[in-house]
Scaffold this motif. Structure first.
Motif, mmCIF file in Angstrom:
data_model
loop_
_atom_site.group_PDB
_atom_site.id
_atom_site.type_symbol
_atom_site.label_atom_id
_atom_site.label_comp_id
_atom_site.label_asym_id
_atom_site.label_seq_id
_atom_site.Cartn_x
_atom_site.Cartn_y
_atom_site.Cartn_z
ATOM 1 N N HIS A 1 0.774 -1.228 -0.100
ATOM 2 C CA HIS A 1 -0.023 0.215 -0.018
ATOM 3 C C HIS A 1 0.850 1.223 0.129
ATOM 4 O O HIS A 1 0.512 2.371 0.490
ATOM 5 C CB HIS A 1 -1.059 0.123 1.179
ATOM 6 C CG HIS A 1 -1.922 -1.220 1.364
ATOM 7 N ND1 HIS A 1 -2.965 -1.266 0.241
ATOM 8 C CD2 HIS A 1 -1.996 -2.421 1.934
ATOM 9 C CE1 HIS A 1 -3.628 -2.445 0.346
ATOM 10 N NE2 HIS A 1 -2.900 -3.148 1.698
ATOM 11 N N THR B 1 -1.221 4.742 0.067
ATOM 12 C CA THR B 1 -2.310 4.888 -0.940
ATOM 13 C C THR B 1 -3.633 5.058 -0.283
ATOM 14 O O THR B 1 -4.765 5.444 -0.675
ATOM 15 C CB THR B 1 -2.754 3.740 -1.859
ATOM 16 O OG1 THR B 1 -2.545 2.638 -1.256
ATOM 17 C CG2 THR B 1 -1.366 3.800 -2.684
ATOM 18 N N GLY B 2 -3.564 5.120 1.182
ATOM 19 C CA GLY B 2 -4.519 5.406 2.057
ATOM 20 C C GLY B 2 -4.249 5.503 3.427
ATOM 21 O O GLY B 2 -2.942 6.206 3.798
ATOM 22 N N SER B 3 -4.916 5.158 4.535
ATOM 23 C CA SER B 3 -4.508 5.609 6.084
ATOM 24 C C SER B 3 -4.018 4.418 6.621
ATOM 25 O O SER B 3 -4.588 3.249 6.498
ATOM 26 C CB SER B 3 -5.789 6.008 6.757
ATOM 27 O OG SER B 3 -5.436 6.453 8.319
ATOM 28 N N ASN C 1 -0.733 9.044 6.691
ATOM 29 C CA ASN C 1 -0.675 8.809 5.197
ATOM 30 C C ASN C 1 0.602 9.032 4.433
ATOM 31 O O ASN C 1 0.816 8.577 3.607
ATOM 32 C CB ASN C 1 -1.624 10.001 4.520
ATOM 33 C CG ASN C 1 -2.949 10.025 5.219
ATOM 34 O OD1 ASN C 1 -3.669 9.136 4.901
ATOM 35 N ND2 ASN C 1 -3.395 11.119 6.176
ATOM 36 N N TYR D 1 -4.066 -1.118 7.389
ATOM 37 C CA TYR D 1 -4.341 -0.261 6.416
ATOM 38 C C TYR D 1 -5.901 0.049 6.048
ATOM 39 O O TYR D 1 -6.528 -1.142 6.222
ATOM 40 C CB TYR D 1 -3.624 -0.772 4.946
ATOM 41 C CG TYR D 1 -4.076 -0.143 3.780
ATOM 42 C CD1 TYR D 1 -5.216 -0.486 2.836
ATOM 43 C CD2 TYR D 1 -3.585 1.002 3.553
ATOM 44 C CE1 TYR D 1 -5.216 -0.031 1.749
ATOM 45 C CE2 TYR D 1 -3.681 1.846 2.423
ATOM 46 C CZ TYR D 1 -4.712 1.449 1.627
ATOM 47 O OH TYR D 1 -4.883 1.914 0.412
ATOM 48 N N GLU E 1 -8.475 2.112 3.400
ATOM 49 C CA GLU E 1 -8.687 2.711 2.086
ATOM 50 C C GLU E 1 -10.127 3.225 2.113
ATOM 51 O O GLU E 1 -11.061 2.296 2.140
ATOM 52 C CB GLU E 1 -8.265 1.859 0.976
ATOM 53 C CG GLU E 1 -8.605 2.530 -0.242
ATOM 54 C CD GLU E 1 -8.124 1.710 -1.524
ATOM 55 O OE1 GLU E 1 -8.209 2.135 -2.650
ATOM 56 O OE2 GLU E 1 -7.841 0.277 -1.361
#
Length: 230
Positions: free
Chosen positions: A53, A102-104, A169, A195, A197
């Motif tokens: 990710h 690409t996300g948290s 992030n 992760y 998203e």
């Protein structure tokens, strides 16, 4: 600031076992685990799945001797001891990784592996949510800092302060020094955690742990520990 005692060794315990006290020790090496392995290697690899990710095209490594090599050290668990892909510092011993996700991410632990010599990183400083971080920015206080041990086999995990590394992030990893060599070499950086998203009207959460650990969700009770895990 230093969390040298937070080191964990990959040795054959489930996450639940090594948090329960069977494998605790202090300092650099005490406290080998006494429990049998419960997870297959594939499951252990899932714990370090956050590399999937990373927005790898936007990942930066400052002071790398060859452009693009910093991206090579974020790789699957079963490639953690591979010696063909690595990054080496250029002008001096410092390296700075800027890692966008690409996300948290909720970051729970890091493994960093180098050569078993003076080129191995000796210190690691972590910063969150500072995109395009430069060496000038490393003068600020990090979220967490570690003194590192040499770890050629990628066996040692450094648990993070989870309360500080929720909703990440962007992660920056600063390596300010090694054990005395002119340049620093890194073969593997493993990231363990959760992760999330965001989609249009729902959130998908990926939990990269082989076993649930209630202690991870009681942030106020976390104390430095040395763990021996598999």
């Amino acid at each position: 600031m230093w969390r040298n005692e937070n080191m964990s060794r990959i040795h054959g315990q489930s996450r639940k076992d090594h948090m329960s006290g069977h494998g605790h020790g202090h300092g650099h090496g005490g406290g080998h685990g006494c429990c049998e392995a419960e997870h297959e290697p594939a499951e252990r690899g899932l714990e370090y799945g956050l590399y999937r990710h990373i927005d790898i095209e936007k990942l930066q490594c400052l002071n790398e001797s060859r452009d693009g090599d910093g991206k090579l050290v974020f790789k699957p668990w079963d490639q953690r001891t591979d010696r063909e892909k690595f990054v080496e510092s250029d002008a001096d011993e410092e390296l700075l990784f800027n890692i966008p996700f690409t996300g948290s991410v909720k970051l729970k632990g890091i493994i960093i592996s180098g050569e078993d010599d003076e080129s191995h990183p000796a210190e690691m400083r972590l910063y969150k949510n500072i995109p395009q971080m430069s060496f000038d920015d490393t003068s600020r206080e990090p979220e967490q800092a570690f003194r590192l041990n040499r770890d050629a086999l990628a066996e040692l995990e450094y648990p993070t302060k989870i309360a500080r590394f929720s909703n990440v992030n962007h992660l920056s990893i600063h390596i300010p020094r090694n054990f005395g060599a002119d340049s620093t070499r890194v073969y593997y950086i493993g990231l363990r955690g959760q992760y999330a998203e965001a989609h249009r009207h729902e959130v998908t959460i990926c939990n990269y742990e082989a076993a649930a650990n209630p202690a991870d969700h009681k942030v106020e009770t976390i104390t430095p520990q040395t763990h021996f895990i598999s």
